[in-house]
Design a protein around this motif. Structure first.
Motif, mmCIF file in Angstrom:
data_model
loop_
_atom_site.group_PDB
_atom_site.id
_atom_site.type_symbol
_atom_site.label_atom_id
_atom_site.label_comp_id
_atom_site.label_asym_id
_atom_site.label_seq_id
_atom_site.Cartn_x
_atom_site.Cartn_y
_atom_site.Cartn_z
ATOM 1 N N PHE A 11 3.006 -4.679 3.067
ATOM 2 C CA PHE A 11 2.793 -3.725 4.122
ATOM 3 C C PHE A 11 2.381 -5.152 4.981
ATOM 4 N N PRO A 12 2.754 -4.388 5.995
ATOM 5 C CA PRO A 12 2.909 -2.964 6.459
ATOM 6 C C PRO A 12 4.329 -2.105 6.464
ATOM 7 N N SER A 13 4.400 -1.113 6.956
ATOM 8 C CA SER A 13 6.196 -0.565 6.300
ATOM 9 C C SER A 13 7.179 -1.354 7.426
ATOM 10 N N THR A 14 8.016 -0.708 6.586
ATOM 11 C CA THR A 14 9.232 -1.543 6.971
ATOM 12 C C THR A 14 9.650 -1.136 8.894
ATOM 13 N N ALA A 15 8.905 -0.088 7.694
ATOM 14 C CA ALA A 15 9.394 0.994 10.048
ATOM 15 C C ALA A 15 8.531 0.839 10.889
ATOM 16 N N CYS A 16 6.444 -0.185 10.602
ATOM 17 C CA CYS A 16 6.320 -1.052 11.539
ATOM 18 C C CYS A 16 7.600 -2.260 12.123
#
Ligand code: UT7
Length: 325
Positions: free
Chosen positions: A94-99
Motif C-alpha cells: 500500500f498505498p493503492s496503485t490508483a493513488c
C-alpha cells in the motif's frame, strides 16, 4: 431522468520490450526449460508479449494509458472525479496503485482506489465506476487496468511463464443521459482460490510463501468456458437484448481457444471478436481495455455499437459488462 454512464475515451500502453515466442524460447532454453513456438501458438494463440523494464511499475503503464484515454475524451486530468485501477501487480503493498497513478497524473483530490479481481478486474472496476456514476457519487471516472505480470512469473515453470505479458488499458467513463453501460453481471467463487494464485505474502519484513503465479491451467480452462457463457447470457437478459445484437465480443485475452469456444456458444463468428492475445499474451486486468482500445484505434469498433466485455480469473472471479459505445 435516469443517469447512465458512457465511455467517452479509450487508451492503452504497452512497454517497448517485445518478446516473440522465438525470443522467449531462446531465453528459456538458456535456463534449460524446453518449450516451442508451435506449442505456445497451438495451445494458446500467443505469438508475442511485452515485458516492462525493471524500474517500470503498474502505475507507470497505467499513466500512459490514462493520458491517452483522457486525450481521446478531450479532458484534462483535473476533470476526473474518480480513479479506479484494476491490478493484481500493484506498485506497493500500500498505498493503492490508483493513488500513485493519481499523483503522477496530477488529478489529486478525487477518490482513488484499486480493485483486485485478477483477470476479471477490469469488468469489476467498470461495474463499480458505472454504479458510482449512476448514483451521482461521480461524474467523470478514469477506469484503468494495468499489470506487470512478468514480475510474478516463475521462469522455471513453462506451463505458466509463456502465457503472460505486461501492459495497461484505460477508459474515461462519463455521466450521460443515454446509455452507455447497459448491464453487468459479476460473480466470485472463493472455493477455487487454489487453481490460480500467487500464494506469497509479506510478514515480519519477509516474503512468506511462494510469490510467483501458480495455475492449474486445465481447471481454469474448464471453469472459464462455462461461466463466460452464463455471464454473457445474464447481461443480455438484463438488457433485454439477444446474441445477434452484439456487434463485438471483447473478452479477456487468455487463450484463443477459450475465446473461440465462447464465440461459438454465443453464435458469433470470430470476425466479431477483438483478438489481441496473439500480440499481447495474457495481460490480466489490462487485457480487456487493451483490446477495446485496439479495436477503437484500428477503426473496427465504432461509436454506437454494442459491446460485450467479459473476464474470468483468479478468485475464482468472472463477469461481463454489456455496453453501447
Ligand atoms: O487469465 C486467467 C485465465 N487463465 C486462463 O484462462 C488459462 C486457462 N488455461 C489454459 O489456457 C490452458 O490450460 C493452458 C494454455 C495453460 C495449457 O494448455 P493445455 O492444452 O490445457 O495443456 P496441458 O496443461 O494439458 O499440457 C499438455 C502438455 C503437457 O505434457 P504431457 O503431460 O501431455 O506430456 C505439458 O507438460 O503440454 C506440456 N506443456 C508444455 N509443452 C511445451 C505445458 N506447457 C508447455 C510449454 N511448452 N510451455
Amino acid at each position: 431522468m435516469r443517469r447512465y454512464s458512457r465511455i467517452t475515451g479509450t487508451g492503452s500502453y504497452l512497454p517497448p520490450r517485445r518478446l516473440t515466442n522465438a525470443d522467449l524460447v531462446a531465453e528459456l532454453g538458456q535456463r534449460g526449460i524446453e518449450t516451442s513456438d508451435e506449442w505456445i501458438v497451438e495451445r494458446t494463440g500467443i505469438r508475442a508479449r511485452h515485458f516492462a523494464a525493471p524500474d517500470v511499475a503498474s502505475s507507470d503503464l497505467g499513466l500512459e494509458a490514462a493520458r491517452s484515454a483522457l486525450q481521446a475524451a478531450g479532458l484534462q486530468p483535473t476533470d476526473i472525479d474518480l480513479i479506479i485501477v484494476a491490478t493484481s501487480t500493484p506498485d506497493m503493498v500500500f498505498p493503492s496503485t490508483a493513488c500513485i497513478l493519481q499523483n503522477k497524473l496530477g488529478a489529486n483530490g478525487c477518490p482513488a482506489f484499486d480493485v483486485q479481481a485478477v483477470c476479471s478486474g477490469f469488468v469489476y472496476a467498470l461495474t463499480v465506476a458505472d454504479a458510482m456514476i449512476q448514483s451521482g457519487a461521480a461524474s467523470r471516472a478514469l477506469v484503468v487496468g494495468s499489470e506487470v505480470f512478468s514480475r510474478i512469473l516463475d521462469f522455471n515453470d513453462r506451463t505458466t511463464c509463456v502465457l503472460f505479458g505486461d501492459g495497461a488499458g484505460a477508459v474515461v467513463l462519463e455521466a450521460s443521459e443515454t446509455p452507455g453501460v447497459l448491464s453487468s453481471d459479476l460473480h466470485a467463487d472463493g472455493k477455487h482460490v487454489g487453481i490460480l494464485c500467487v500464494p506469497g505474502n509479506v510478514s515480519g519484513g519477509q516474503v512468506l510463501g511462494d510469490p510467483v503465479l501458480k495455475m492449474d491451467g486445465q481447471a481454469v480452462f474448464k471453469l472459464a468456458v462455462g461461466v463466460l457463457e452464463k455471464a454473457a447470457h445474464a447481461v443480455l437478459a438484463k438488457a433485454g437484448l439477444a446474441e445477434a445484437d452484439i456487434d463485438w465480443l471483447i473478452p479477456h485475452q487468455a487463450n484463443i481457444r477459450i475465446m473461440q469456444s465462447t464465440a461459438k456458444k454465443l453464435k458469433l463468428p470470430m470476425d466479431k471478436v477483438v483478438v489481441t492475445v496473439d500480440q499481447h499474451g495474457n495481460t490480466s486486468a489490462a487485457s480487456i481495455p487493451l483490446a477495446l482500445d485496439h479495436g477503437v484505434r484500428t477503426g473496427q469498433v465504432k461509436k454506437g455499437q454494442t459491446l460485450l466485455l467479459e473476464g474470468v480469473g483468479g478468485g475464482f472471479t468472472w463477469g461481463a459488462v454489456l455496453l453501447k459505445l
